[in-house]
Scaffold this motif. Structure first.
Motif, mmCIF file in Angstrom:
data_model
loop_
_atom_site.group_PDB
_atom_site.id
_atom_site.type_symbol
_atom_site.label_atom_id
_atom_site.label_comp_id
_atom_site.label_asym_id
_atom_site.label_seq_id
_atom_site.Cartn_x
_atom_site.Cartn_y
_atom_site.Cartn_z
ATOM 1 N N TRP A 7 0.839 -1.193 0.000
ATOM 2 C CA TRP A 7 0.000 0.000 0.000
ATOM 3 C C TRP A 7 0.870 1.237 0.000
ATOM 4 N N ASN A 8 0.260 2.354 -0.306
ATOM 5 C CA ASN A 8 0.934 3.656 -0.271
ATOM 6 C C ASN A 8 0.352 4.458 0.877
ATOM 7 N N GLY A 9 1.227 5.031 1.674
ATOM 8 C CA GLY A 9 0.784 5.867 2.772
ATOM 9 C C GLY A 9 0.486 7.276 2.287
ATOM 10 N N LEU A 10 -0.393 7.930 2.991
ATOM 11 C CA LEU A 10 -0.703 9.324 2.676
ATOM 12 C C LEU A 10 0.202 10.233 3.490
ATOM 13 N N PRO A 11 0.852 11.203 2.863
ATOM 14 C CA PRO A 11 1.713 12.122 3.621
ATOM 15 C C PRO A 11 0.976 12.806 4.767
ATOM 16 N N THR A 12 -0.320 13.048 4.589
ATOM 17 C CA THR A 12 -1.096 13.714 5.632
ATOM 18 C C THR A 12 -1.340 12.810 6.839
ATOM 19 N N ALA A 13 -1.182 11.508 6.678
ATOM 20 C CA ALA A 13 -1.427 10.564 7.773
ATOM 21 C C ALA A 13 -0.140 10.133 8.463
ATOM 22 N N ARG A 40 9.606 2.217 1.226
ATOM 23 C CA ARG A 40 10.235 3.126 0.267
ATOM 24 C C ARG A 40 9.801 4.531 0.677
ATOM 25 N N PRO A 41 10.545 5.167 1.564
ATOM 26 C CA PRO A 41 10.136 6.458 2.132
ATOM 27 C C PRO A 41 9.815 7.532 1.109
ATOM 28 N N VAL A 42 10.561 7.589 0.021
ATOM 29 C CA VAL A 42 10.334 8.648 -0.969
ATOM 30 C C VAL A 42 8.926 8.556 -1.541
ATOM 31 N N LEU A 43 8.446 7.346 -1.775
ATOM 32 C CA LEU A 43 7.119 7.150 -2.356
ATOM 33 C C LEU A 43 6.062 6.857 -1.297
ATOM 34 N N ALA A 44 6.459 6.809 -0.046
ATOM 35 C CA ALA A 44 5.564 6.433 1.056
ATOM 36 C C ALA A 44 4.921 5.080 0.770
ATOM 37 N N ALA A 45 5.689 4.166 0.185
ATOM 38 C CA ALA A 45 5.185 2.838 -0.158
ATOM 39 C C ALA A 45 5.653 1.827 0.881
ATOM 40 N N ILE A 46 4.766 0.918 1.231
ATOM 41 C CA ILE A 46 5.059 -0.090 2.222
ATOM 42 C C ILE A 46 4.587 -1.436 1.676
ATOM 43 N N ALA A 47 5.341 -2.476 1.946
ATOM 44 C CA ALA A 47 4.937 -3.837 1.605
ATOM 45 C C ALA A 47 5.317 -4.736 2.769
ATOM 46 N N CYS A 48 4.506 -5.734 3.021
ATOM 47 C CA CYS A 48 4.862 -6.690 4.059
ATOM 48 C C CYS A 48 4.397 -8.074 3.646
ATOM 49 N N CYS A 49 5.101 -9.058 4.144
ATOM 50 C CA CYS A 49 4.759 -10.449 3.905
ATOM 51 C C CYS A 49 4.202 -10.998 5.218
ATOM 52 N N LEU A 50 3.000 -11.547 5.165
ATOM 53 C CA LEU A 50 2.336 -12.059 6.355
ATOM 54 C C LEU A 50 2.043 -13.540 6.191
#
Length: 67
Positions: A7-13, A40-50
């Motif tokens: 997912w991509n995080g929102l800068p406002t959040a 990936r801080p520049v894109l505010a992208a996060i991935a996780c393996c569950l």
């Protein structure tokens, strides 16, 4: 079962998410194990393996990471 969630995080959040992480430590239900997490801080992208045994707690974990 294993799944990769992205997912991509929102800068406002950002502040809200950091504050919540510091309070809870990002604890997952017992049947959900975090195998790995990538940012990936520049894109505010996060991935996780569950790894999980039940999809209902998995949905609760995904809601934790959305603002």
């Amino acid at each position: 079962m294993k799944i990769i969630v992205q997912w991509n995080g929102l800068p406002t959040a950002e502040n809200y998410v950091i504050e919540r992480f510091m309070k809870t430590g990002s604890q997952s239900p017992e049947c959900v194990k975090l195998v790995g997490r990538w940012h990936r801080p520049v894109l505010a992208a996060i991935a996780c393996c569950l790894r999980f045994t039940d999809t209902q707690p998995l949905a609760a974990v995904c809601r934790l990471y959305t603002a």
